[in-house]
Write a protein that holds these residues in place. Structure first.
Motif: not given
Length: 190
Positions: A23, A26, A63, A123, A144
């Motif tokens: 993201h 993030r 989120d 995303y 991630v």
């Protein structure tokens, strides 16, 4: 050594669905509910859901822009193959899921290839299927990414448009209002 100790068990061959999330903005809280870097086991007959709802989604994102149930992965097998495969389904009524350039609307489903680039909202995900022979369950490994998987994979794709030398005659032709090519089958009115 007893025979049961030398036999390999189903757990040794579990298929693994590796999901690497990215993201652009993030923050630590966004991925705080995820077990990163560890493999978790998932029953194959239960869809692996991703979304905001931590009660119904095994992959929960903190989120408010994500749907309660954003998407799901469903494991399946075919009669002629030992492997486990996956499909992806968009569960969001408000947003589309893009899989390798193909858009999925609400409740639309698509078979995942061994490697897929997936987008929803802001995303981005790189999803890789690691082969295994398990029948009743599979593993999921979440991680991630620091950079977008789309820019990372684009480095390996050859450029579609060649870069022209700025001193060439082609550069002058590009600036010209005259067309560079003509279709011989076109009829021109002069």
């Amino acid at each position: 050594m007893n025979v049961s100790q030398t036999l390999e068990t189903e757990e040794d061959f579990l298929t693994c669905l590796q999901i690497k999330l990215y993201h652009p903005q993030r923050h630590k809280g966004m991925f705080s509910l995820l077990s990163l870097g560890r493999r978790m086991r998932q029953d194959a007959d239960d869809p692996l859901r991703m979304g905001r709802d931590g009660l119904t989604c095994a992959v929960a994102l903190v989120d408010q822009k994500v749907s309660r149930k954003q998407l799901s992965f469903q494991a399946y097998r075919t009669p002629h193959d030992q492997g486990m495969f996956f499909s992806i389904q968009n569960l969001s009524k408000k947003g589309r899921v893009i899989v390798n350039g193909t858009g999925l609307g609400y409740l639309e489903k698509l078979d995942l290839p061994d490697k897929a680039l997936v987008r929803f909202g802001e995303y981005e995900m790189l999803i890789v299927r690691e082969f295994g022979e398990a029948k009743g369950s599979f593993e999921v490994e979440l991680d991630v990414l620091e950079v977008s998987p789309f820019t990372e994979t684009c480095a390996f794709v050859p450029a579609r448009n060649p870069v022209l030398d700025s001193s060439s005659e082609y550069t002058d032709a590009l600036r010209s209002p005259q067309p560079l090519e003509s279709d011989e089958t076109m009829i021109y009115n002069m």
